[in-house]
Write a protein that holds these residues in place. Structure first.
Motif, mmCIF file in Angstrom:
data_model
loop_
_atom_site.group_PDB
_atom_site.id
_atom_site.type_symbol
_atom_site.label_atom_id
_atom_site.label_comp_id
_atom_site.label_asym_id
_atom_site.label_seq_id
_atom_site.Cartn_x
_atom_site.Cartn_y
_atom_site.Cartn_z
ATOM 1 N N ARG A 190 0.816 -1.213 0.000
ATOM 2 C CA ARG A 190 0.000 0.000 0.000
ATOM 3 C C ARG A 190 0.852 1.266 0.000
ATOM 4 N NH1 ARG A 190 -3.005 -1.622 3.828
ATOM 5 N NH2 ARG A 190 -1.782 -0.641 5.468
ATOM 6 N N ASP A 191 1.938 1.285 0.753
ATOM 7 C CA ASP A 191 2.785 2.477 0.851
ATOM 8 C C ASP A 191 3.659 2.700 -0.382
ATOM 9 O OD1 ASP A 191 1.747 2.981 3.320
ATOM 10 O OD2 ASP A 191 3.575 2.520 4.447
ATOM 11 N N ASN A 192 3.912 1.674 -1.170
ATOM 12 C CA ASN A 192 4.889 1.796 -2.248
ATOM 13 C C ASN A 192 4.343 1.601 -3.659
ATOM 14 O OD1 ASN A 192 7.578 2.089 -0.776
ATOM 15 N ND2 ASN A 192 6.634 0.354 0.277
ATOM 16 N N VAL A 193 3.148 1.069 -3.805
ATOM 17 C CA VAL A 193 2.655 0.717 -5.140
ATOM 18 C C VAL A 193 2.460 1.946 -6.020
ATOM 19 C CG1 VAL A 193 0.200 0.673 -4.515
ATOM 20 C CG2 VAL A 193 1.041 -0.714 -6.427
ATOM 21 N N ASP A 194 1.899 3.028 -5.503
ATOM 22 C CA ASP A 194 1.666 4.205 -6.344
ATOM 23 C C ASP A 194 2.971 4.810 -6.836
ATOM 24 O OD1 ASP A 194 -1.071 4.007 -6.091
ATOM 25 O OD2 ASP A 194 -1.152 5.333 -4.349
ATOM 26 N N ARG A 195 3.930 4.912 -5.965
ATOM 27 C CA ARG A 195 5.230 5.491 -6.319
ATOM 28 C C ARG A 195 5.920 4.660 -7.393
ATOM 29 N NH1 ARG A 195 9.890 3.918 -4.173
ATOM 30 N NH2 ARG A 195 8.801 2.852 -2.506
ATOM 31 N N LEU A 196 5.925 3.341 -7.228
ATOM 32 C CA LEU A 196 6.571 2.476 -8.213
ATOM 33 C C LEU A 196 5.819 2.482 -9.538
ATOM 34 C CD1 LEU A 196 7.570 -0.545 -5.970
ATOM 35 C CD2 LEU A 196 9.101 1.076 -7.087
ATOM 36 N N TYR A 197 4.480 2.507 -9.474
ATOM 37 C CA TYR A 197 3.699 2.539 -10.711
ATOM 38 C C TYR A 197 3.973 3.820 -11.498
ATOM 39 C CZ TYR A 197 -0.113 2.855 -13.986
ATOM 40 O OH TYR A 197 -0.830 2.997 -15.136
ATOM 41 N N LEU A 229 5.037 -4.408 -14.883
ATOM 42 C CA LEU A 229 6.358 -4.213 -14.288
ATOM 43 C C LEU A 229 6.261 -3.926 -12.796
ATOM 44 C CD1 LEU A 229 8.041 -2.157 -17.137
ATOM 45 C CD2 LEU A 229 8.486 -4.541 -16.513
ATOM 46 N N THR A 230 5.251 -3.169 -12.385
ATOM 47 C CA THR A 230 5.073 -2.880 -10.958
ATOM 48 C C THR A 230 4.789 -4.165 -10.189
ATOM 49 O OG1 THR A 230 4.239 -0.675 -11.478
ATOM 50 C CG2 THR A 230 3.773 -1.528 -9.284
ATOM 51 N N LEU A 283 13.178 -3.219 -14.682
ATOM 52 C CA LEU A 283 13.110 -2.359 -15.861
ATOM 53 C C LEU A 283 14.214 -2.715 -16.863
ATOM 54 C CD1 LEU A 283 11.539 -0.019 -17.105
ATOM 55 C CD2 LEU A 283 13.169 1.531 -16.039
ATOM 56 N N ALA A 284 15.401 -2.998 -16.361
ATOM 57 C CA ALA A 284 16.495 -3.394 -17.249
ATOM 58 C C ALA A 284 16.149 -4.689 -17.980
ATOM 59 C CB ALA A 284 17.782 -3.571 -16.449
ATOM 60 N N ALA A 285 15.561 -5.635 -17.273
ATOM 61 C CA ALA A 285 15.165 -6.897 -17.908
ATOM 62 C C ALA A 285 14.077 -6.656 -18.954
ATOM 63 C CB ALA A 285 14.680 -7.885 -16.853
#
Length: 197
Positions: free
Chosen positions: A42-49, A65-66, A98-100
């Motif tokens: 919950r704390d990190n999904v928006d930032r990574l997306y 990817l997220t 992302l590199a992959a």
């Protein structure tokens, strides 16, 4: 990567200073970690997306990817780690994922996630509806390619043709279409690097 959780929030270790090394001191272990995996997500999904969307320019790939970042990170990640450590670990995992992705797509690794320049994607609470400049970049790159290279990429990626359909449309063999696509992607990657400079 992260230490296993300890049963006590304190640990005893010898004092590293000069003098008697047998005198223990107490060190407080950080308690700003996550309670469960749901709160990590919950704390990190928006930032990574947002970061993935800014890199790939389309929702389906950004979502895939997220989710891949979380699938990859949640195995070795420990809940006892601090929130900062979890964030840093997820960022490094995102860089690897992302590199992959680019290696699969372009045949070249592209690992340019820099916290200094990407701080806007990492901290802004805005949604994924921000316009992406990926379509504009793609058209700029395509405009610089030779006609056959541009056409194969348009057919394959903009018009979603299979390799057989693209080969038939261009009047070439399937093998030739594969070679054209491979060379076109390599040239497009080089052109993008030159345009960024």
């Amino acid at each position: 990567m992260f230490p296993a959780p300890r049963s006590s929030p304190r640990s005893v270790s010898p004092h590293p200073g000069a003098g008697d090394t047998d005198v223990p001191y107490l060190r407080v272990v950080s308690t700003d970690g996550y309670a469960d995996w749901e709160s990590v997500y919950r704390d990190n999904v928006d930032r990574l997306y947002r970061m993935m969307y800014a890199r790939v320019g389309n929702r389906p790939d950004a979502e895939d990817l997220t989710s891949e970042v979380f699938r990859t990170a949640l195995g070795p990640l420990r809940l006892a780690a601090s929130k900062g450590e979890v964030c840093a670990y997820l960022l490094k995992t995102a860089q690897t994922v992302l590199a992959a992705h680019w290696r699969r797509s372009l045949g070249l690794p592209v690992t340019s996630i820099d916290p200094e320049t990407d701080i806007g994607y990492l901290s802004e609470p805005s949604g994924p509806d921000q316009p992406s400049d990926a379509p504009h970049r793609a058209h700029r790159i395509l405009a610089t390619l030779p006609d056959r290279y541009r056409r194969i990429l348009e057919l394959r990626f903009l018009e979603a043709c299979s390799i057989k359909e693209a080969a038939h449309t261009m009047g070439v063999s399937v093998s030739n279409a594969k070679v054209l696509q491979h060379r076109a992607l390599r040239m497009a990657a080089k052109v993008e690097v030159e345009l960024e400079l």
